[in-house]
Write an enzyme that holds these catalytic residues in place. Sequence first.
Site, short mmCIF file in Angstrom:
data_model
loop_
_atom_site.label_atom_id
_atom_site.label_comp_id
_atom_site.label_asym_id
_atom_site.label_seq_id
_atom_site.Cartn_x
_atom_site.Cartn_y
_atom_site.Cartn_z
N GLY A 123 2.81 7.51 3.65
CA GLY A 123 4.04 6.92 3.18
C GLY A 123 3.76 5.60 2.51
O GLY A 123 2.86 5.50 1.69
N VAL A 131 3.30 1.20 2.94
CA VAL A 131 2.99 0.07 3.82
C VAL A 131 3.65 -1.17 3.24
O VAL A 131 3.49 -1.48 2.05
CB VAL A 131 1.47 -0.14 3.94
CG1 VAL A 131 1.18 -1.29 4.91
CG2 VAL A 131 0.79 1.13 4.42
N LYS A 139 3.86 0.26 8.46
CA LYS A 139 3.58 1.53 7.80
C LYS A 139 4.68 2.53 8.16
O LYS A 139 4.93 2.79 9.33
CB LYS A 139 2.20 2.05 8.23
CG LYS A 139 1.74 3.26 7.45
CD LYS A 139 0.23 3.45 7.52
CE LYS A 139 -0.28 3.88 8.86
NZ LYS A 139 -1.71 4.28 8.81
N GLY A 188 -0.66 9.05 1.51
CA GLY A 188 -0.12 10.29 2.02
C GLY A 188 0.81 10.08 3.20
O GLY A 188 1.74 10.84 3.42
N ASP A 203 -12.66 9.85 9.65
CA ASP A 203 -12.24 9.52 8.28
C ASP A 203 -12.80 8.17 7.88
O ASP A 203 -12.08 7.31 7.37
CB ASP A 203 -10.71 9.53 8.17
CG ASP A 203 -10.24 9.72 6.73
OD1 ASP A 203 -11.04 10.20 5.90
OD2 ASP A 203 -9.08 9.40 6.44
N GLY A 237 0.83 -1.19 0.00
CA GLY A 237 0.00 0.00 0.00
C GLY A 237 0.86 1.24 0.00
O GLY A 237 2.03 1.22 0.39
#
Length: 386
Positions: free
Chosen positions: A98, A100, A113, A96, A207, A93
Amino acid sequence: MHRWLVASCGDIRAARLSRRRGDAPKSAPPSPSPSPPRQRLRKTGSEAAMMLAVPKDVEEFRTMSAYGNNLELFTYDQLRAATGDFSAERIVGEGGFGVVYKGVIHGAEVAVKQLNPDGHQGDREWLTEVSYLGQYSHPNLVELIGYCCDDDHRLLVYEYMANGSLENHLFRRSCNLSWTTRVKIALDVARGLAFLHGGDRPIIYRDFKTSNILLDADAKAKLSDFGLAKEGPRGGKTHVSTRVMGTYGYAAPEYVATGHLTAMSDVYGFGVVLLEMLVGRRALEPAANRRAAGRRDGGGGCSLVDWARPILIRSKKLERIVDLRMGLQQLHGGVERVARLAYDCLSQNPKVRPSMGRVVQTLEAVLADEHRHHAAAAAAAPGAAE
């Protein structure tokens, strides 16, 4: 979908923890001397009042030894070894925050992460995630195993979710999530939000979206990415005033307009995701994509809520918009109840929206009816035991 800050107009791509595999069990961290297994705090009710505040910076965090009771502290070298020196082949992944990576620690698969020091998200969101997930534990919150803050390195280590994100399943052409599976997923994450809202010091997730809902090997859903979480109002206050942050299409209209944040802001986001699960389309979809797919939604804009919400309470029209990939032969009362629930969650008036506790009760009832219906159908099938 993009995270955004109204004050800075900075768009940030949402992290996609989407191709995780192997939800393996965790083993206790090694220690120079024998010690009891690491324990996770479970905050509920009055216990939540004891919750530690989010540290103002990393230096303060390092002095708050209480976090060490719940999380394992990793060195940068440990995590570099666990991820094959942060090999590009281990990337699962990117966003924003960074990148994963898939890693292996103590023989178990994990997700690592790593904060991008040049990215839009910084220490504050890293500290928020460590603070909340480090103190709270719930079956529908992704487990944070540990962290690293060596020098300028900021990393987080999570349990590895075998089936990736809901976003990755729901919006691909070959989606095979059945109606019952979608209700179960909705119930799982509703329980997670209800847990966060239910303490003496409620937490607003802020979120809620499909990319932040991860699925384990059994399709059990958990909330991830707590970087934007915020402590809710207390002491008779009606809201928290804060800079508007979130993701286009999911943020509640009153929050966008005023910066007043409440638990009802999360309820609205939940309603958006519930609508996406019912219809099988994204909350915001470029008009060009809709035209390319040969779809005519009847609206001039590209907001799923604006177009679909009025239809949710019209039974005769509802069947025209539900996702045919769910395998429903015809609509039934459970679909209409969930559609009505989404309609209520998406109300422009936050006072009319149901609490997440009520949402959980409604979905539990719908799922119980589904189980009874399937049991009755199985009993009536030819060849069923008499």
